[in-house]
Scaffold this active site. Structure first.
Site, mmCIF file in Angstrom:
data_model
loop_
_atom_site.group_PDB
_atom_site.id
_atom_site.type_symbol
_atom_site.label_atom_id
_atom_site.label_comp_id
_atom_site.label_asym_id
_atom_site.label_seq_id
_atom_site.Cartn_x
_atom_site.Cartn_y
_atom_site.Cartn_z
ATOM 1 N N GLY A 33 0.826 -1.198 0.000
ATOM 2 C CA GLY A 33 0.000 0.000 0.000
ATOM 3 C C GLY A 33 0.858 1.244 0.000
ATOM 4 O O GLY A 33 2.033 1.211 0.366
ATOM 5 N N GLY A 36 0.251 9.502 0.157
ATOM 6 C CA GLY A 36 1.045 10.658 -0.191
ATOM 7 C C GLY A 36 2.261 10.855 0.684
ATOM 8 O O GLY A 36 3.206 11.542 0.304
ATOM 9 N N MET A 37 2.251 10.244 1.890
ATOM 10 C CA MET A 37 3.331 10.487 2.837
ATOM 11 C C MET A 37 4.084 9.227 3.226
ATOM 12 O O MET A 37 5.056 9.305 3.986
ATOM 13 C CB MET A 37 2.764 11.141 4.103
ATOM 14 C CG MET A 37 2.064 12.465 3.839
ATOM 15 S SD MET A 37 1.255 13.139 5.302
ATOM 16 C CE MET A 37 2.686 13.625 6.266
ATOM 17 N N VAL A 40 3.820 1.320 2.435
ATOM 18 C CA VAL A 40 3.754 0.191 3.362
ATOM 19 C C VAL A 40 4.187 -1.073 2.618
ATOM 20 O O VAL A 40 3.735 -1.337 1.503
ATOM 21 C CB VAL A 40 2.336 0.010 3.933
ATOM 22 C CG1 VAL A 40 2.320 -1.135 4.950
ATOM 23 C CG2 VAL A 40 1.864 1.303 4.591
ATOM 24 N N LYS A 55 5.969 0.330 7.490
ATOM 25 C CA LYS A 55 5.651 1.610 6.845
ATOM 26 C C LYS A 55 6.890 2.501 6.863
ATOM 27 O O LYS A 55 7.506 2.721 7.919
ATOM 28 C CB LYS A 55 4.506 2.312 7.574
ATOM 29 C CG LYS A 55 4.281 3.739 7.104
ATOM 30 C CD LYS A 55 3.149 4.424 7.849
ATOM 31 C CE LYS A 55 1.826 3.954 7.316
ATOM 32 N NZ LYS A 55 0.709 4.789 7.839
ATOM 33 N N ASP A 149 -7.199 10.699 10.452
ATOM 34 C CA ASP A 149 -7.251 10.204 9.071
ATOM 35 C C ASP A 149 -8.044 8.899 9.008
ATOM 36 O O ASP A 149 -7.595 7.909 8.443
ATOM 37 C CB ASP A 149 -5.842 10.011 8.521
ATOM 38 C CG ASP A 149 -5.826 9.873 6.991
ATOM 39 O OD1 ASP A 149 -6.839 10.247 6.353
ATOM 40 O OD2 ASP A 149 -4.822 9.398 6.444
#
Length: 333
Positions: A33, A36-37, A40, A55, A149
Site C-alpha cells: 500500500g 502521499g506520505m 507500506v 511503513k 485520518d
C-alpha cells in the site's frame, strides 16, 4: 546499510527498488500500500522471523526535527495502547534517513477494497464494523491521541472468531496522529493530515481538534458503507472542502429507503459542522446509530455475501437447523 541520518538514499528511486533490501532489521518482501506520505511493505522481521507490515515515511518528514520528535513520542504512545481493534505497533524509529513503523501484518482486506468490490453493505454489517472502529478510536482518545485520518483504507477487515462475530476489524495508521487540542490539520512541513472525503471542518479551517474530529470522519465512513459513496461528492477539491464546511449532507434514506428514517438524524448530528454539536464519543455515535437502525427493513445480523466470502463465514438459507440430540429435551418440536 550505511546511509546518513538525513540522507534520502532509500527513496532516491522507485519505492519498488527497496524490495529485497533490509532496513532496521526488516527485509522488505513486497509493497502492499501507499499514500502521499508513506509506503507500506510486507517485510520479515529478521530477529524474530515473523511477517510484519513495515511503513516507511517520506524522507522530508525525517528531516524536520519537530516532526521527527513528535513521531517518536506518539509512536510510543500508540504502541502502548492495548486494544483488540488497533493494529499493534511492534517497533518504530529512524534508519538511513527515513522514519519507519513496524506493525502486525493483518491477513484480510481493507474496507476500501471491500466497498469497491461489493458496494453498499447491509446495515447490520456496517454497524458491526463501525462499532469496532469506534471502540478503537475512543481508546486512542483516552490516551490523548486523535487519529485524524479515519478512512476505509485504514480499516482492515479480517476473519472473525465465530458466526456472531464474522468480522474482526483493525484500525491502523496511528503513526501520523496528533496530540489532542494541540495541532491543526497541517504538519510543520506543509503536509495536510487527513483525506478530503472524510476530513472534519475544523481540520480544514486549521482550528485545534479533539476526538470529535474522528467522530465526524467515522460518520463519513459509516455513511459510505451504507450508501456506497461518501456524504459529499464534488467535482474538485476546493468544492469538496467547501461542502464539508458549509453544506448539509444528503439524507441517507434517499439512497437507501430500506433504512429507518431515524438514521438520518443520527448521521446529521455526527456530521455537524461544529464539534460541540456532535456526539461526545465515537461509541456514543454508534450506539445511537444502532438504536435508530433497529427498525430498518432487512437489517438482520447475518453477514453479507461479501463478508461470508472475505472472512470465511458461510451464508444460510431455509429453516433453522435441528438442535443437537443432547439439546432436544430443552427444545421440544
Amino acid at each position: 546499510m550505511n546511509g546518513s541520518r538525513h540522507g534520502t538514499s532509500l527513496f532516491s528511486g522507485n519505492p519498488s527498488d527497496l524490495i529485497g533490501r533490509t532496513i532496521a532489521g526488516y527485509r522488505i518482501v513486497d509493497e502492499i500500500g501507499r499514500g502521499g506520505m508513506a509506503v507500506v511493505y510486507r517485510a520479515i522481521d529478521l530477529r524474530l522471523d515473523r511477517t510484519v507490515a513495515l511503513k516507511l515515511l517520506a524522507p522530508g518528514l525525517a528531516r524536520n526535527d519537530t516532526f521527527r520528535g513528535r513521531f517518536t513520542h506518539e509512536s510510543r504512545v500508540a504502541a502502548a495502547i492495548e486494544h483488540p481493534n488497533i493494529v499493534p505497533v511492534f517497533d518504530a524509529g529512524e534508519a538511513d534517513g527515513v522514519l519507519y513503523i513496524a506493525m502486525r501484518f493483518v491477513v484480510g482486506r481493507d474496507l476500501r477494497q471491500l466497498l469497491d468490490r461489493e458496494g453498499p453493505l447491509p446495515v447490520a454489517v456496517a454497524a458491526r464494523i463501525g462499532v469496532q472502529v469506534a471502540s478503537a478510536l475512543d481508546a486512542a482518545h483516552d490516551h490523548g491521541l486523535v487519529h485524524r485520518d479515519v478512512k476505509p483504507g485504514n480499516i482492515l477487515v479480517a476473519r472473525g472468531t465465530d458466526s456472531d462475530h464474522p468480522e474482526h476489524v483493525y484500525l491502523t495508521d496511528f503513526g501520523l496522529t496528533k496530540k489532542s487540542l494541540s495541532l491543526t490539520g497541517f504538519t510543520n512541513v506543509g503536509e495536510f493530515v487527513g483525506t478530503l472525503d472524510y476530513v472534519a471542518p475544523e481540520q480544514i479551517s486549521g482550528k485545534p481538534v479533539d476526538g470529535r474530529c474522528d467522530v465526524y470522519s467515522l460518520a463519513c465512513v459509516v455513511y459510505e458503507t451504507m450508501a456506497g459513496n461518501p456524504p459529499f461528492q464534488r467535482e474538485d477539491d476546493m468544492a469538496l472542502l467547501w461542502a464539508h464546511q458549509y453544506d448539509q449532507p444528503p439524507a441517507l434514506t434517499g439512497k437507501r429507503p430500506d433504512i429507518a428514517a431515524d438514521v438520518d438524524a443520527v448521521l446529521a448530528k455526527a456530521l455537524a459542522k461544529s464539534p460541540e454539536d456532535r456526539y461526545d464519543s465515537c461509541l456514543a455515535f454508534m450506539a445511537s446509530l444502532r438504536a435508530a437502525a433497529r427498525g430498518a427493513t432487512g437489517a438482520g445480523g447475518k453477514p453479507a455475501r461479501a463478508d461470508a466470502e472475505a472472512v470465511g463465514t458461510p451464508g444460510h438459507s431455509g429453516p433453522p437447523p435441528e438442535p443437537p440430540s443432547w439439546a432436544r429435551p430443552v427444545f421440544p418440536r
